[in-house]
Design an enzyme around this catalytic site. Sequence first.
Site, PDB file in Angstrom:
ATOM      1  N   CYS A 281      -1.765  -5.355   2.088  1.00 14.64           N
ATOM      2  CA  CYS A 281      -2.614  -5.020   3.227  1.00 14.64           C
ATOM      3  C   CYS A 281      -3.557  -6.177   3.557  1.00 14.64           C
ATOM      4  O   CYS A 281      -4.481  -6.014   4.352  1.00 14.64           O
ATOM      5  CB  CYS A 281      -3.422  -3.745   2.943  1.00 14.64           C
ATOM      6  SG  CYS A 281      -4.500  -3.857   1.502  1.00 14.64           S
ATOM      7  N   GLU A 315      -0.433  -4.934   7.713  1.00 15.90           N
ATOM      8  CA  GLU A 315       0.296  -4.647   6.471  1.00 15.90           C
ATOM      9  C   GLU A 315       1.569  -5.477   6.479  1.00 15.90           C
ATOM     10  O   GLU A 315       2.228  -5.611   7.518  1.00 15.90           O
ATOM     11  CB  GLU A 315       0.641  -3.160   6.408  1.00 15.90           C
ATOM     12  CG  GLU A 315       1.105  -2.684   5.047  1.00 15.90           C
ATOM     13  CD  GLU A 315      -0.002  -2.070   4.221  1.00 15.90           C
ATOM     14  OE1 GLU A 315       0.261  -1.708   3.063  1.00 15.90           O
ATOM     15  OE2 GLU A 315      -1.137  -1.965   4.728  1.00 15.90           O
TER      16      GLU A 315
END
Length: 326
Positions: A281, A315
Amino acid sequence: GYRMRAEFRVWHLGGSWDYVMFDPQSRQRIVITDCQMVTDAIRQLMMPLRDLLLADTELSRRLFAVDFLASTTGEVLVTLIYHRPLDESWDASALALSQKLPERVMLLGRSRGKKRVLVRDYVEEMLTLPNQTQFKIRHVENAFSQPNAKVNQQMLAWVAEVMASDSNIKDVLELYGGAGNFTWVLAQYARSVVMTELSKQAVQSAQSAFAQANIQNVQVAAMDSEQVSGLLSVSGEGTNLRWQDKDYAFDVVLVDPPRAGLDDVTRALVQRFDRIIYISCNPETLARDVQAWQSTHDVKAWAMFDQFPYTHHIEMGMVFEKISKD
């Protein structure tokens, strides 16, 4: 309508209060009367819930924040957070309020690390894999869960595609497994999966969900990377593991670390594996981590997922394979 969880501070003024958020730059208080980013179940609940809470002095007194956690199955868990102890009086008022809310909305009270659970402290999410296998996962209050359910489905499909591309995979090690979001996918394609996670809440949630679904090829280990590293082979260099009277020869490792990325121990541990699936992330810490593997691994696949629209966060998924010495 993409966010499945949201947290709002409560700002009291006179005999009333509002949901508020704070500008990250100016710290200016912003009153929230509508939030289009959250899923419809949360959006439609927010203001009617506020009105009901305002009508009950027991439930509004020293209310500090309201957290919403939803699932695509229609469940919503509302956590009311207070700057005061909660007792049976709160329970009675909360139970009475619950009767006025939609059927699948649950209330929970929290103060100073203690919580009062009226129904349960999690929502159940139903996920579907590309092969149409369905499974339930539990998102526990105050624990990490993927905030964007639709994009999470795409991430699961991508991991399934990666796993399906190699029919020789036997055993998989998963680090930072959480409540088992990716574990379900790995279990469909591997002989066995060892999932590691330190959060007691997440471990309990994953074990309960796997037992309920009769998933028997997953073992959940409550240990950190240093412990895993010490157990992996007697020499401390390989990817073989004997744990709980079972032998594993890991072909693949999947890591899904927090925003800070991998620590030094985990980065060195992961480098031992022939195939690495890295879910990140934070592209900056991802870039830092994979620099250490440039001489040993090649990038075989990558993907980008916009889990967080309207923000700079992104992400990413990357697959690495060890460079052959031949």
